[in-house]
Motif scaffolding. Structure first.
Motif, PDB file in Angstrom:
ATOM      1  N   ASP A 118      -4.205 -16.575 -23.958  1.00  0.00           N
ATOM      2  CA  ASP A 118      -3.575 -16.698 -25.269  1.00  0.00           C
ATOM      3  C   ASP A 118      -2.154 -17.204 -25.211  1.00  0.00           C
ATOM      4  N   GLU A 119      -1.456 -16.943 -24.095  1.00  0.00           N
ATOM      5  CA  GLU A 119      -0.103 -17.479 -23.975  1.00  0.00           C
ATOM      6  C   GLU A 119      -0.115 -19.000 -24.090  1.00  0.00           C
ATOM      7  N   ILE A 120      -1.152 -19.624 -23.547  1.00  0.00           N
ATOM      8  CA  ILE A 120      -1.264 -21.075 -23.597  1.00  0.00           C
ATOM      9  C   ILE A 120      -1.904 -21.524 -24.906  1.00  0.00           C
ATOM     10  N   ILE A 121      -2.877 -20.769 -25.390  1.00  0.00           N
ATOM     11  CA  ILE A 121      -3.581 -21.151 -26.612  1.00  0.00           C
ATOM     12  C   ILE A 121      -2.663 -21.101 -27.831  1.00  0.00           C
ATOM     13  N   SER A 122      -1.959 -19.993 -28.007  1.00  0.00           N
ATOM     14  CA  SER A 122      -1.183 -19.826 -29.243  1.00  0.00           C
ATOM     15  C   SER A 122       0.304 -19.661 -29.036  1.00  0.00           C
ATOM     16  N   ASN A 123       0.733 -19.396 -27.793  1.00  0.00           N
ATOM     17  CA  ASN A 123       2.156 -19.224 -27.504  1.00  0.00           C
ATOM     18  C   ASN A 123       2.803 -18.219 -28.457  1.00  0.00           C
ATOM     19  N   ARG A 124       2.053 -17.163 -28.776  1.00  0.00           N
ATOM     20  CA  ARG A 124       2.534 -16.055 -29.606  1.00  0.00           C
ATOM     21  C   ARG A 124       2.879 -16.451 -31.038  1.00  0.00           C
ATOM     22  N   ARG A 125       2.301 -17.543 -31.489  1.00  0.00           N
ATOM     23  CA  ARG A 125       2.471 -17.885 -32.900  1.00  0.00           C
ATOM     24  C   ARG A 125       1.693 -16.899 -33.769  1.00  0.00           C
ATOM     25  N   PRO A 126       2.154 -16.657 -34.997  1.00  0.00           N
ATOM     26  CA  PRO A 126       1.409 -15.746 -35.890  1.00  0.00           C
ATOM     27  C   PRO A 126      -0.014 -16.252 -36.113  1.00  0.00           C
ATOM     28  N   GLU A 127      -0.957 -15.312 -36.218  1.00  0.00           N
ATOM     29  CA  GLU A 127      -2.363 -15.655 -36.403  1.00  0.00           C
ATOM     30  C   GLU A 127      -2.859 -15.091 -37.732  1.00  0.00           C
ATOM     31  N   PRO A 128      -3.804 -15.758 -38.359  1.00  0.00           N
ATOM     32  CA  PRO A 128      -4.274 -15.274 -39.664  1.00  0.00           C
ATOM     33  C   PRO A 128      -5.024 -13.947 -39.580  1.00  0.00           C
ATOM     34  N   TRP A 129      -5.769 -13.733 -38.484  1.00  0.00           N
ATOM     35  CA  TRP A 129      -6.565 -12.509 -38.361  1.00  0.00           C
ATOM     36  C   TRP A 129      -6.450 -11.973 -36.935  1.00  0.00           C
ATOM     37  N   ASN A 130      -5.323 -11.393 -36.630  1.00  0.00           N
ATOM     38  CA  ASN A 130      -5.033 -10.959 -35.268  1.00  0.00           C
ATOM     39  C   ASN A 130      -6.053  -9.962 -34.744  1.00  0.00           C
ATOM     40  N   SER A 131      -6.499  -9.036 -35.586  1.00  0.00           N
ATOM     41  CA  SER A 131      -7.422  -8.000 -35.113  1.00  0.00           C
ATOM     42  C   SER A 131      -8.788  -8.576 -34.753  1.00  0.00           C
ATOM     43  N   TYR A 132      -9.129  -9.735 -35.280  1.00  0.00           N
ATOM     44  CA  TYR A 132     -10.405 -10.374 -34.965  1.00  0.00           C
ATOM     45  C   TYR A 132     -10.241 -11.417 -33.862  1.00  0.00           C
ATOM     46  N   GLN A 133      -9.110 -12.111 -33.874  1.00  0.00           N
ATOM     47  CA  GLN A 133      -8.889 -13.143 -32.868  1.00  0.00           C
ATOM     48  C   GLN A 133      -8.497 -12.544 -31.521  1.00  0.00           C
TER      49      GLN A 133
END
Length: 638
Positions: free
Chosen positions: A403-418
């Motif tokens: 995930d560090e590479i995928i999203s680089n800690r950007r906010p996600e719409p559904w964190n509990s599912y993603q």
């Protein structure tokens, strides 16, 4: 035929031929040719001289002059891209500007690489022995531009942001002498050691390898204090105001105990000296970043002076200090790279970060930085989050290391599912269970402390790097206590698991439960994060400006259609407040009437009905066993 008609026919013919070309042609991709020399383990001919001036406090513009040894012919200079500790390609190439390159006093033409935009191609003329580079680092002036690193009171100089290096050589083989000029009257702290300070507050550091330079950032500030913690460890603190540097003796003693407990735990030191770089500020941007002989840490005002209220910050220094052993000295083999262009792989972050979260938490208690109850209360928040996570149904923990590479800690719409960077806190749970198993199988003779000695406590005094693999972790666990550790880790790391791994707590006499009031520690955490938490009742948190955050997949809020970022403006027809919403949830308990939230999203205002009647729910661990279980013994100071 008129000229007008002739031109019309010609245009028609051209359009038809162009249409046919578009319909029938089959373009081929342009081959990607890497014209950048790969890093080789060879000696570098000469020493780089880097001169950085960071005195512009109004605009935060940092001036760089760098002299790089070179021979006639092609030269590729690189800006650091893949940064250790960040676990991704986070180099700030977008903040560098004003490039000029000269050799023998003559300007050189430069071309940015078409594929790797962190690379600059130059041709060094005959007779030249070096290239001088000049440019600026344009530090952020507002939060939406990135992390603020320069304020009127302090600055954070990261050498990776203010230097280039030549391609073709392992960075550990490139010698560098760096100088830094800071405002008059300021003091600086870094793992580097100065050889001279000249007029204008220009500090020159001793020659080091380029990778050591990059791993040795600087904190500088107007208000500064340094405290000797023993064992060659110094706590260097800068602050927004002098009052933040008043450290009660009892609080300083806890930090000295942290140094002492860490050295006892690991049984070796992998640094010649260690410097905590510690900022108490709400003006410079937040950071918690590990280095081999130092760490960059930011805590909010009141960290020292209102110690009990700052409990949510008490894990930062123990965590980052642990990284000197885990992550810097011992490092996942696929995360070690010869330069800052080679991509890192993060497959072992559940050890690198997960076991660091475990040991940092253990040291937090053993040192007295927090009480055992405070730490249990904080772990309960993390455990409940992981145990109520719909994303567990499809995503194993091992995949979250990407995930560090995928999203680089950007906010996600559904964190509990993603799911995101769950390997930190879930790693803590896994290694707590491992400790419980070792104690149980060995009849109390061994524990994870023995793993720490065997895995991290080797080569006392060596501050190089020793890499490890998955098999190395399993092998060391079996040396400490024979068990099916490969199967244990596969089930918890690589397989999908519907619930969080809580056996280390339940089998130690602790149960995760929920009550209608948060613990005092949870209240301090919510206050620090500036949120009101309804995660396990309505299914969301409420943050700044009454905006919804972390809406949980499948929760009452999710079922009603609420999303992150929507602003709550009313509860049951009354103007929103956190207290009003808590009262509404309590009033609705056991009843039949839904809770009505009026929400603004964009320019649309709507009301949502939440038929929830189970009251407020906040997690905590309660002791159900008798005597000291494995967890109690784990957290006891050495």
């Amino acid at each position: 035929m008129s000229n007008v008609t002739s031109r019309a026919l010609a245009l028609s013919t051209l359009l038809l031929s162009t249409s046919a070309l578009a319909a029938n042609s089959k373009p081929q991709p342009v081959p990607i040719v890497d014209t950048i020399p790969a890093a080789r383990d060879i000696a570098f001919p000469g020493t780089i001289y880097l001169d950085v001036t960071a005195t512009d406090l109004d605009r935060g513009i940092i001036e760089v002059r760098e002299t790089i040894p070179a021979t006639p012919g092609p030269l590729v200079l690189l800006a650091p891209k893949w940064l250790p500790g960040n676990h991704n390609a986070s180099g700030q190439i977008d903040k560098l500007a004003g490039f000029t390159f000269t050799a023998n006093g003559q300007p050189l033409r430069w071309v940015r690489d078409k594929v790797d935009v962190f690379a600059f191609h130059l041709d060094v003329p005959a007779g030249a022995t070096s290239v001088e580079a000049r440019f600026q680092y344009l530090s952020p002036t507002a939060e939406d531009q990135g992390r603020i690193v320069v304020t009127r009171e302090m600055s954070n100089i990261q050498w990776n942001a203010v230097s280039l290096y030549p391609a073709g050589t392992f960075v550990r083989n490139i010698p560098v002498v760096a100088s830094l000029t800071i405002p008059a009257g300021w003091k600086a702290a870094t793992a580097l050691r100065p050889t001279a300070t000249t007029p204008g507050n220009r500090i020159t550091f001793g020659e080091v390898a380029y990778d050591t330079l990059i791993d040795s950032p600087v904190f500088a500030g107007k208000y500064f204090r340094a405290d000797d913690l023993g064992h060659g460890i110094t706590l260097n603190t800068i602050a927004d105001a002098p009052k933040e540097l008043a450290v009660p003796a009892a609080v300083l003693a806890k930090h000295r105990a942290l140094a002492d407990q860490a050295v006892k735990l690991f049984g070796a030191r992998h640094f010649d000296h260690y410097d905590f770089l510690h900022a108490i500020t709400d003006r410079m941007g937040g950071i918690g970043l590990e280095h081999h002989r130092s760490s960059e840490n930011q805590n909010d005002p009141g960290y020292f002076t209102d110690w009990d209220a700052s409990v949510s910050d008490h894990n930062l220094l123990p965590h980052e200090f642990t990284h000197s052993w885990n992550g810097k000295f011992r490092r996942g083999a696929d995360a070690w790279t010869p330069d800052y262009r080679t991509p890192m792989q993060d497959s072992l972050l559940w050890v690198y970060e997960g076991q660091t979260q475990f040991w940092g938490t253990v040291l937090e208690v053993r040192s007295g930085m927090s009480t055992k109850q405070q730490v249990l209360d904080k772990i309960a928040l993390a455990a409940a989050n992981l145990d109520n996570q719909p994303g567990r149904s499809w995503r194993p923990l091992s995949d979250t290391t990407n995930d560090e590479i995928i999203s680089n800690r950007r906010p996600e719409p559904w964190n509990s599912y993603q799911r995101a960077i769950d390997y930190y806190q879930e790693g803590l749970l896994i290694w707590t269970e491992a400790d419980m198993i070792i104690r149980e199988k060995s009849g109390g003779k061994r524990s994870m402390d023995d793993f720490a000695h065997a895995f991290f406590g080797i080569n006392d005094g060596d501050w190089g790097e020793v890499t490890y693999t998955y098999d190395d972790v399993v092998r060391t666990l079996n040396q400490v206590q024979p068990y099916d550790w490969a199967g244990f880790l596969k089930a918890r790391v690589d397989d999908v698991a519907p619930t969080a791994p809580l056996a280390g707590f339940t089998n130690s006499g602790y149960r995760l439960t929920y009550g209608d009031k948060p613990t005092d520690t949870a209240k301090a955490v919510f206050k620090s994060r500036k949120v009101a938490d309804f995660s396990y009742s309505l299914g969301f948190q409420v943050g700044k400006e009454a905006k919804l955050a972390d809406v949980r997949w499948g929760s009452p809020a999710f079922q009603a259609g609420l999303v992150n970022g929507a602003q709550v403006i009313a509860v049951d027809g009354h103007t929103y407040s956190d207290e009003l919403l808590a009262d509404a949830v309590t009033t609705a308990k056991g009843g039949a009437s839904p809770i009505i939230l009026t929400v603004k999203r964009g320019d649309e205002v709507r009301s949502f009905s939440l038929p929830y009647h189970d009251g407020l729910r906040y997690p905590r661990f309660i002791k159900v066993g008798t005597g000291d279980g494995a967890l109690d013994k784990l957290l006891a100071p050495r």
